[in-house]
Design a protein around this motif. Sequence first.
Motif, PDB file in Angstrom:
ATOM      1  N   CYS A 159       0.718  -1.162  -0.056  1.00  0.00           N
ATOM      2  CA  CYS A 159       0.079   0.094  -0.055  1.00  0.00           C
ATOM      3  C   CYS A 159       0.730   1.042  -0.147  1.00  0.00           C
ATOM      4  O   CYS A 159       0.530   2.250  -0.656  1.00  0.00           O
ATOM      5  CB  CYS A 159      -0.860   0.114   1.159  1.00  0.00           C
ATOM      6  N   LEU A 160       1.984   1.270   0.812  1.00  0.00           N
ATOM      7  CA  LEU A 160       2.802   2.439   0.811  1.00  0.00           C
ATOM      8  C   LEU A 160       3.499   2.627  -0.345  1.00  0.00           C
ATOM      9  O   LEU A 160       3.680   3.945  -0.852  1.00  0.00           O
ATOM     10  CB  LEU A 160       4.050   2.158   2.031  1.00  0.00           C
ATOM     11  N   TYR A 161       3.864   1.705  -1.355  1.00  0.00           N
ATOM     12  CA  TYR A 161       4.759   1.640  -2.680  1.00  0.00           C
ATOM     13  C   TYR A 161       3.872   2.114  -3.658  1.00  0.00           C
ATOM     14  O   TYR A 161       3.934   2.888  -4.538  1.00  0.00           O
ATOM     15  CB  TYR A 161       5.329   0.271  -2.848  1.00  0.00           C
ATOM     16  N   GLY A 209       7.798   2.107   2.891  1.00  0.00           N
ATOM     17  CA  GLY A 209       7.973   1.016   2.506  1.00  0.00           C
ATOM     18  C   GLY A 209       9.640   0.252   2.723  1.00  0.00           C
ATOM     19  O   GLY A 209       9.580  -0.867   2.949  1.00  0.00           O
ATOM     20  N   VAL A 210      10.549   1.371   2.881  1.00  0.00           N
ATOM     21  CA  VAL A 210      12.066   0.897   3.073  1.00  0.00           C
ATOM     22  C   VAL A 210      11.583   0.224   4.321  1.00  0.00           C
ATOM     23  O   VAL A 210      12.493  -0.714   4.983  1.00  0.00           O
ATOM     24  CB  VAL A 210      13.039   2.023   2.869  1.00  0.00           C
ATOM     25  N   LEU A 211      10.967   0.889   5.338  1.00  0.00           N
ATOM     26  CA  LEU A 211      11.262   0.471   6.994  1.00  0.00           C
ATOM     27  C   LEU A 211      10.527  -1.036   7.173  1.00  0.00           C
ATOM     28  O   LEU A 211      10.827  -1.522   7.896  1.00  0.00           O
ATOM     29  CB  LEU A 211      10.346   1.668   7.657  1.00  0.00           C
ATOM     30  N   CYS A 212       9.504  -0.919   5.958  1.00  0.00           N
ATOM     31  CA  CYS A 212       8.804  -2.545   6.214  1.00  0.00           C
ATOM     32  C   CYS A 212       9.607  -3.536   5.732  1.00  0.00           C
ATOM     33  O   CYS A 212       9.640  -4.428   6.425  1.00  0.00           O
ATOM     34  CB  CYS A 212       7.576  -2.225   5.083  1.00  0.00           C
ATOM     35  N   ASP A 213      10.690  -3.239   4.800  1.00  0.00           N
ATOM     36  CA  ASP A 213      11.813  -4.058   4.786  1.00  0.00           C
ATOM     37  C   ASP A 213      12.566  -4.275   5.724  1.00  0.00           C
ATOM     38  O   ASP A 213      12.677  -5.571   5.999  1.00  0.00           O
ATOM     39  CB  ASP A 213      12.733  -3.556   3.597  1.00  0.00           C
ATOM     40  N   ILE A 214      12.815  -3.401   6.717  1.00  0.00           N
ATOM     41  CA  ILE A 214      13.692  -3.872   7.861  1.00  0.00           C
ATOM     42  C   ILE A 214      12.691  -4.614   8.893  1.00  0.00           C
ATOM     43  O   ILE A 214      13.448  -5.599   9.358  1.00  0.00           O
ATOM     44  CB  ILE A 214      13.951  -2.603   8.405  1.00  0.00           C
ATOM     45  N   PRO A 256      17.779  -2.139   2.433  1.00  0.00           N
ATOM     46  CA  PRO A 256      16.773  -1.028   3.332  1.00  0.00           C
ATOM     47  C   PRO A 256      17.929   0.119   4.046  1.00  0.00           C
ATOM     48  O   PRO A 256      17.500   1.275   4.198  1.00  0.00           O
ATOM     49  CB  PRO A 256      15.967  -1.945   3.819  1.00  0.00           C
ATOM     50  N   LEU A 257      18.851  -0.534   4.514  1.00  0.00           N
ATOM     51  CA  LEU A 257      19.835   0.418   5.561  1.00  0.00           C
ATOM     52  C   LEU A 257      20.420   1.377   4.508  1.00  0.00           C
ATOM     53  O   LEU A 257      20.799   2.495   5.006  1.00  0.00           O
ATOM     54  CB  LEU A 257      20.804  -0.376   6.171  1.00  0.00           C
ATOM     55  N   SER A 258      20.755   1.020   3.332  1.00  0.00           N
ATOM     56  CA  SER A 258      21.536   2.036   2.469  1.00  0.00           C
ATOM     57  C   SER A 258      20.539   3.080   2.062  1.00  0.00           C
ATOM     58  O   SER A 258      20.764   4.028   1.842  1.00  0.00           O
ATOM     59  CB  SER A 258      22.166   1.241   1.336  1.00  0.00           C
ATOM     60  N   VAL A 262      18.799   7.984   2.487  1.00  0.00           N
ATOM     61  CA  VAL A 262      18.374   8.845   1.384  1.00  0.00           C
ATOM     62  C   VAL A 262      16.967   9.107   1.428  1.00  0.00           C
ATOM     63  O   VAL A 262      16.519  10.135   0.880  1.00  0.00           O
ATOM     64  CB  VAL A 262      18.391   7.879  -0.179  1.00  0.00           C
ATOM     65  N   ALA A 263      16.029   8.098   1.741  1.00  0.00           N
ATOM     66  CA  ALA A 263      14.638   8.309   2.142  1.00  0.00           C
ATOM     67  C   ALA A 263      14.414   9.367   2.972  1.00  0.00           C
ATOM     68  O   ALA A 263      13.624  10.190   3.057  1.00  0.00           O
ATOM     69  CB  ALA A 263      14.089   7.038   2.505  1.00  0.00           C
ATOM     70  N   ILE A 264      15.163   9.624   4.283  1.00  0.00           N
ATOM     71  CA  ILE A 264      14.871  10.462   5.161  1.00  0.00           C
ATOM     72  C   ILE A 264      15.377  11.765   4.555  1.00  0.00           C
ATOM     73  O   ILE A 264      14.646  12.724   5.090  1.00  0.00           O
ATOM     74  CB  ILE A 264      16.036  10.211   6.491  1.00  0.00           C
ATOM     75  N   GLN A 265      16.459  11.876   3.760  1.00  0.00           N
ATOM     76  CA  GLN A 265      16.721  13.253   3.161  1.00  0.00           C
ATOM     77  C   GLN A 265      15.582  13.725   2.341  1.00  0.00           C
ATOM     78  O   GLN A 265      15.440  14.990   2.411  1.00  0.00           O
ATOM     79  CB  GLN A 265      18.043  12.806   2.214  1.00  0.00           C
TER      80      GLN A 265
END
Length: 301
Positions: A159-161, A209-214, A256-258, A262-265
Amino acid sequence: MSDPTVEPGAPADGATNLPSASEKSVAAEAKRRVPKLAQLAATPDRIILRLNKLLAAPGGLSAFLSTFNYTLYLLAWLEAKSTPLKIRIYQLLNNTTVVTVVDNGPSHIAALGSLLSSTRTTLRLFGLLPMYAWFRQLMQGPKPGQDRILYATSVTQCCLYISFQFLENVAFLTDHNVLPRSYTTRWTQASGGKTAKIYLWSYRSWMGGVLCDIVRLFREAQLERARRSQRTTTDVSTMEEDKATDEKWWSQMVVPLSWLPVAIQFSKEGGIPGFNLGIMGLCGAMAGLGRTAELWAKTAE
């Protein structure tokens, strides 16, 4: 007296051991003298064919363009920071203390990186189609034996993506006057008609979505630890299997850690203090390098 058996124009007995024309050819001589010459000449051909296979593989074009794009960002940043070094090298080579004027015009590397970024955004216009297929599959419910937390994480991530891709498409098409700006006035009037607000919420969805991967990876690690704790015996093959599983988990966690910095920026108004093109390029290149390397290795099969 001449030998009567020798016909005019025929070689004499002393010339019967001369090599044939094919044996005297330049190609044969080069191949004999330099055995690896043919292999070296074939290397570019093999690279091009493998690159073609990589781009044709599912997800290959996206992975390659992403890795290449962020690598260019890193190179553009290094190029911009190399001006003092260029001046110093010039002074050493010319034995002078004169400071030369260095061309600080637009970077061609940065221009190519910007072009690739726009290209990737254009290609993502069709990204909602596979996301719809993914969402439709998830709506059929969890698979037999699937962990409920992992299933809920997948639904949330999907849903986020979808939200990310939809908002990015709207902003991108509005910027290129494909969609009338009146459609987005509600979200753009506060910023003078710019689509920055739409992009901001798009990137926030992407960060989710990146956080969901973590979350998914930590849950998988938790389930794996529980599975291993129930073992009664451990042999060599099991240890090797566990090692391969751990390596795969860590390689997936790097992605996701990489992407997270970038996502936060892009998700934070004003960005992260000190964040620059070099950091973004390094993070993006690390995120895509593993997938690209994996696809590249498969092209040798």
